[in-house]
Scaffold this motif. Structure first.
Motif, PDB file in Angstrom:
ATOM      1  N   GLU A 328       0.832  -1.207   0.000  1.00 10.91           N
ATOM      2  CA  GLU A 328       0.000   0.000   0.000  1.00 10.91           C
ATOM      3  C   GLU A 328       0.864   1.255   0.000  1.00 10.91           C
ATOM      4  OE1 GLU A 328      -4.129  -1.484   2.099  1.00 10.91           O
ATOM      5  OE2 GLU A 328      -2.690  -0.357   3.304  1.00 10.91           O
ATOM      6  N   GLU A 329       1.933   1.247   0.785  1.00  7.94           N
ATOM      7  CA  GLU A 329       2.828   2.409   0.811  1.00  7.94           C
ATOM      8  C   GLU A 329       3.512   2.572  -0.547  1.00  7.94           C
ATOM      9  OE1 GLU A 329       5.571   2.320   4.042  1.00  7.94           O
ATOM     10  OE2 GLU A 329       4.017   2.004   5.562  1.00  7.94           O
ATOM     11  N   PHE A 330       3.972   1.475  -1.112  1.00  8.36           N
ATOM     12  CA  PHE A 330       4.638   1.523  -2.416  1.00  8.36           C
ATOM     13  C   PHE A 330       3.720   2.121  -3.476  1.00  8.36           C
ATOM     14  CE2 PHE A 330       5.734  -0.479  -6.495  1.00  8.36           C
ATOM     15  CZ  PHE A 330       7.083  -0.165  -6.590  1.00  8.36           C
ATOM     16  N   LEU A 331       2.459   1.667  -3.495  1.00  7.06           N
ATOM     17  CA  LEU A 331       1.489   2.196  -4.464  1.00  7.06           C
ATOM     18  C   LEU A 331       1.220   3.676  -4.220  1.00  7.06           C
ATOM     19  CD1 LEU A 331      -1.032  -0.796  -4.608  1.00  7.06           C
ATOM     20  CD2 LEU A 331       0.634  -0.124  -6.354  1.00  7.06           C
ATOM     21  N   ALA A 332       1.220   4.090  -2.940  1.00  2.00           N
ATOM     22  CA  ALA A 332       0.990   5.505  -2.634  1.00  2.00           C
ATOM     23  C   ALA A 332       2.118   6.366  -3.193  1.00  2.00           C
ATOM     24  CB  ALA A 332       0.864   5.696  -1.120  1.00  2.00           C
ATOM     25  N   PHE A 333       3.345   5.845  -3.155  1.00  3.94           N
ATOM     26  CA  PHE A 333       4.484   6.615  -3.667  1.00  3.94           C
ATOM     27  C   PHE A 333       4.440   6.749  -5.180  1.00  3.94           C
ATOM     28  CE2 PHE A 333       6.719   5.456   0.382  1.00  3.94           C
ATOM     29  CZ  PHE A 333       6.992   6.757   0.784  1.00  3.94           C
ATOM     30  N   ILE A 334       4.039   5.707  -5.885  1.00  5.88           N
ATOM     31  CA  ILE A 334       4.119   5.749  -7.358  1.00  5.88           C
ATOM     32  C   ILE A 334       2.833   6.255  -8.000  1.00  5.88           C
ATOM     33  CG2 ILE A 334       5.795   3.867  -7.360  1.00  5.88           C
ATOM     34  CD1 ILE A 334       3.578   1.987  -8.294  1.00  5.88           C
ATOM     35  N   THR A 335       1.793   6.523  -7.211  1.00  3.02           N
ATOM     36  CA  THR A 335       0.515   6.993  -7.753  1.00  3.02           C
ATOM     37  C   THR A 335       0.443   8.514  -7.707  1.00  3.02           C
ATOM     38  OG1 THR A 335      -0.588   4.973  -6.992  1.00  3.02           O
ATOM     39  CG2 THR A 335      -1.995   6.855  -7.526  1.00  3.02           C
ATOM     40  N   MET A 336       0.016   9.117  -8.796  1.00  3.01           N
ATOM     41  CA  MET A 336      -0.174  10.564  -8.832  1.00  3.01           C
ATOM     42  C   MET A 336      -1.407  10.927  -7.999  1.00  3.01           C
ATOM     43  SD  MET A 336       2.222  11.924 -10.812  1.00  3.01           S
ATOM     44  CE  MET A 336       1.536  13.470 -11.396  1.00  3.01           C
ATOM     45  N   ILE A 337      -1.237  11.847  -7.066  1.00  3.73           N
ATOM     46  CA  ILE A 337      -2.341  12.287  -6.209  1.00  3.73           C
ATOM     47  C   ILE A 337      -2.738  13.694  -6.625  1.00  3.73           C
ATOM     48  CG2 ILE A 337      -3.085  12.702  -3.836  1.00  3.73           C
ATOM     49  CD1 ILE A 337      -0.917  10.767  -2.914  1.00  3.73           C
ATOM     50  N   GLU A 338      -4.018  13.877  -6.906  1.00  2.00           N
ATOM     51  CA  GLU A 338      -4.488  15.172  -7.383  1.00  2.00           C
ATOM     52  C   GLU A 338      -4.839  16.091  -6.212  1.00  2.00           C
ATOM     53  OE1 GLU A 338      -7.727  14.485  -9.990  1.00  2.00           O
ATOM     54  OE2 GLU A 338      -6.521  13.501 -11.542  1.00  2.00           O
ATOM     55  N   ASN A 339      -4.759  17.391  -6.467  1.00  2.00           N
ATOM     56  CA  ASN A 339      -5.175  18.427  -5.518  1.00  2.00           C
ATOM     57  C   ASN A 339      -4.479  18.312  -4.164  1.00  2.00           C
ATOM     58  OD1 ASN A 339      -7.090  19.366  -7.461  1.00  2.00           O
ATOM     59  ND2 ASN A 339      -8.510  17.765  -6.782  1.00  2.00           N
ATOM     60  N   LEU A 340      -3.177  18.055  -4.223  1.00  2.00           N
ATOM     61  CA  LEU A 340      -2.418  17.971  -2.975  1.00  2.00           C
ATOM     62  C   LEU A 340      -2.296  19.341  -2.330  1.00  2.00           C
ATOM     63  CD1 LEU A 340       0.561  15.546  -3.674  1.00  2.00           C
ATOM     64  CD2 LEU A 340      -1.099  15.350  -1.827  1.00  2.00           C
ATOM     65  N   GLN A 341      -2.356  19.373  -0.999  1.00  2.00           N
ATOM     66  CA  GLN A 341      -2.141  20.599  -0.252  1.00  2.00           C
ATOM     67  C   GLN A 341      -0.932  20.422   0.657  1.00  2.00           C
ATOM     68  OE1 GLN A 341      -5.705  22.442   1.423  1.00  2.00           O
ATOM     69  NE2 GLN A 341      -6.967  20.981   0.281  1.00  2.00           N
ATOM     70  N   GLU A 342      -0.216  21.517   0.883  1.00  2.00           N
ATOM     71  CA  GLU A 342       1.042  21.432   1.620  1.00  2.00           C
ATOM     72  C   GLU A 342       0.864  21.001   3.067  1.00  2.00           C
ATOM     73  OE1 GLU A 342       4.181  21.737   0.558  1.00  2.00           O
ATOM     74  OE2 GLU A 342       3.390  21.891  -1.471  1.00  2.00           O
ATOM     75  N   ASP A 343      -0.345  21.179   3.641  1.00  2.00           N
ATOM     76  CA  ASP A 343      -0.534  20.826   5.044  1.00  2.00           C
ATOM     77  C   ASP A 343      -1.026  19.399   5.224  1.00  2.00           C
ATOM     78  OD1 ASP A 343      -3.002  21.271   3.995  1.00  2.00           O
ATOM     79  OD2 ASP A 343      -3.647  22.754   5.474  1.00  2.00           O
TER      80      ASP A 343
END
Length: 620
Positions: A328-343
């Motif tokens: 799950e962590e590996f997939l989170a790293f390689i997946t593009m996440i939209e609308n990220l916020q700095e906080d």
């Protein structure tokens, strides 16, 4: 610091969940040594522990669903300590005279003195030497830690010695006999060497618990008597903590920063329950009263209460997944996440496209490196949860794991939040699969795998990966990259950690190099900047070159086994080893030759193999 005849010693959260955790022997501010009591006594001391929020995935997968709480916090103000503290008891309570060597059993009680006094004097006639705590204890593979039964140790069988232990053991002395520290009886002149001396039984389970009235002989699972032996308090066998780590990923990481008021309300379940159960009139009255106490408006308090309720709903809505936690962590790293916020608590920035464009435009000679790297991600912010699951003692094959509350009845585990940044990169899975299928590579690493299976080492963090060519390669790359960052970016290696994502079945081949701190603001951003395309390329190419040479070559490169139980090949302190705090695998299972190549074992260098693959793809 001393207050009310008690000494207080500050401890870092990360240490309290590691080698200064429950059951460990620590040095206090008054230079005495003591043992940290189990978590049941933390609660009785006044529980101000804070429940860690948004960690349901980690709790479910790594903590058997138990609640995770940060250790209680206290503050020092004008020389006074406020808040809850974690209790510890003085251990060992046996002292010896630095002048005559005589042993004294609990001299504080004998002399009616506080255990925190700075000096104790020998009560032997005309001696007056200063007493010091002994540095020896008794341990067992069942997790027991006890004072040494000095009389029984020196007299294991009934003997002609006229002395029997009756609270006074000053007839026993610590002396050096034939170069080894020993306990000597001045009455019958019997002596016993201390290191690894065997005991039939012990009189304590743990120093903070009541003594055992009848000294039992415990039997292990195979029916044999439990073994107890004497060892130094700083021996690694005396205490080995068991911790686990997890990184918070979406959707739990996507919460917004909480106000201090919301954070405060999270720990006031009784007040929230009272508000929820009250009728509208009483609720309004309680809100006004509490707002005055806190120093905010009723509207602000109502808003904060609603935010807590909303976040509880969001937290409970986290998906239930059957995936491996690391997958799950590996997939989170390689997946593009939209609308990220700095906080947010997980802020990856994908640099793979920029990396490939840079090589195509300015560094075509490194086309093979572009083929080697499948994903490059700058992790601008991450939140790691460190969980303390227990400890073990002794060096047996299957030492008992003692839980933080001793009885394993508690519904929570101590944990802490660490915030930081890092660099994630993964190796091209197709290329890696073909590389590890080579008979020469498989045969070479099989030797290391067999050596690990035959050793006494057991690495829980290795259970999913196994000693495979893929793992040894990724682990060695991680170490060499840390060493490269140390020299090129000025980062001390001890402040950087590795996290290996390795599974042939799940097509995982990733490395996370990161740094964290307990400060919610995280770290300063210097490490992630080393993951920018140009800097990463320079660091990675330099890392490949670093693998080719060691200042101890040819001794290092030709070694058939070195390090702990010879579980390293071409890897030593001069080239590949990093500080123990940086490595999840005891600094073993490393080999530069898998990167630099070996003519003797018919293994080509990783660069040559990647170049061959790149040329094969470009050839029509």
């Amino acid at each position: 610091m001393k207050q009310n005849d008690l000494y207080y010693t500050p401890v870092r959260f990360s240490h309290l969940l590691g080698y200064s955790g429950v059951g460990s022997i620590v040095r206090l501010a008054n230079y005495r040594t003591a043992v940290i009591c189990d978590t049941r006594f933390w609660e009785s001391a006044g529980d101000s522990s804070r429940t860690i929020s948004y960690v349901k995935r980690i709790s479910s997968q790594l903590a058997e669903g138990r609640e995770l709480k940060a250790p209680p916090v206290s503050k020092i103000d004008n020389g006074r300590v406020y808040g809850s503290t974690i209790p510890a008891v003085v251990f060992p309570k046996t002292c010896f005279c630095r002048k005559c060597g005589a042993l004294h059993l609990d001299p504080w009680a004998k002399q009616n003195l506080d255990a925190n006094v700075e000096k104790l004097s020998c009560q032997q006639s005309s001696c007056g030497g200063e007493l010091q705590q002994v540095t020896w204890c008794a341990i067992g593979d069942n997790g027991y830690l006890s004072e040494v039964d000095w009389h029984s140790l020196c007299h294991p069988k009934p003997s002609s010695c006229r002395r029997t232990i009756e609270g006074d053991i000053s007839y026993l002395k610590l002396q050096e006999v034939n170069g080894q520290e020993s306990v000597v009886c001045t009455e019958c002149l019997k002596a016993k060497k201390l290191p690894r001396a065997r005991l039939g039984s012990v009189n304590q389970v743990q120093p903070w618990l009541s003594p055992i009235k009848h000294k039992p002989i415990h039997k292990s699972m195979d029916g044999k008597n439990e073994q107890y032996y004497v060892t130094e308090i700083n021996n690694p066998a005396t205490y080995s903590p068991l911790t686990t780590r997890g990184i918070v990923i979406p959707p739990e990481s996507r919460r917004l920063e909480e106000t201090s008021l919301v954070s405060q309300l999270r720990n006031r379940s009784a007040f929230l329950s009272d508000i929820e159960a009250s009728n509208p009139k009483r609720r309004e009255s309680r809100i006004r009263q509490e707002a005055r106490n806190i120093g905010c408006s009723p509207h602000e308090l109502n808003t904060a209460i609603q935010q807590v309720r909303d976040s509880e709903y969001e937290e409970s809505a986290v998906w239930e997944s059957e995936k491996d936690p690391q997958e799950e962590e590996f997939l989170a790293f390689i997946t593009m996440i939209e609308n990220l916020q700095e906080d947010e608590d997980f802020v990856p920035e994908h640099e793979t496209g920029m990396f490939r464009e840079l090589i195509d435009a300015a560094f075509p000679q490194y086309k093979h490196v572009s083929k080697l790297i499948e994903n490059l991600v700058i992790v601008k912010r991450l939140r790691e949860i460190l969980i303390f699951k227990g400890f073990k003692r002794g060096g047996g094959d299957e030492p008992l794991i003692v839980p933080p509350d001793i009885e394993q009845k508690s519904s929570w585990l101590p944990a802490t939040e660490l915030f930081g940044e890092g660099i994630f990169f993964s190796i091209n899975n197709d290329l890696l699969s073909e590389w590890e299928r080579q008979a020469s590579v498989k045969s070479y690493v099989d030797n290391l795998s067999r050596a690990y299976e035959a050793s006494s080492i057991e690495l829980p963090s290795l259970s999913g990966a196994g000693v495979t060519p893929r793992f040894v390669l990724l682990h060695t790359i991680a170490h060499l990259f840390i060493r490269e960052l140390e020299s090129s970016a000025g980062y001390p290696a001890a402040s950087i950690r590795e996290r290996i994502y390795c599974s042939q079945a799940l097509n995982m081949a990733g490395v996370l190099i990161y740094t964290t701190s307990a400060d919610v603001a995280g770290t300063l951003g210097g490490l992630m900047e080393q993951g920018r395309a140009k800097r990463f390329l320079a660091n990675f190419v330099a890392m490949l070159k670093r693998a080719e040479w060691c200042s101890l070559d040819p001794v290092c490169s030709e070694a058939s086994g070195q390090g702990i139980e010879s579980l390293n090949m071409a890897a030593c302190h001069a080239c590949s080893l990093v500080p123990e705090t940086s490595c999840d695998f005891l600094n073993i299972l490393l080999d530069r030759k898998l990167i630099s190549g070996s003519k003797e074992h018919d293994i080509s260098s990783l660069e040559d193999f990647a170049l061959k693959m790149a040329l094969r793809e470009s050839t029509p």
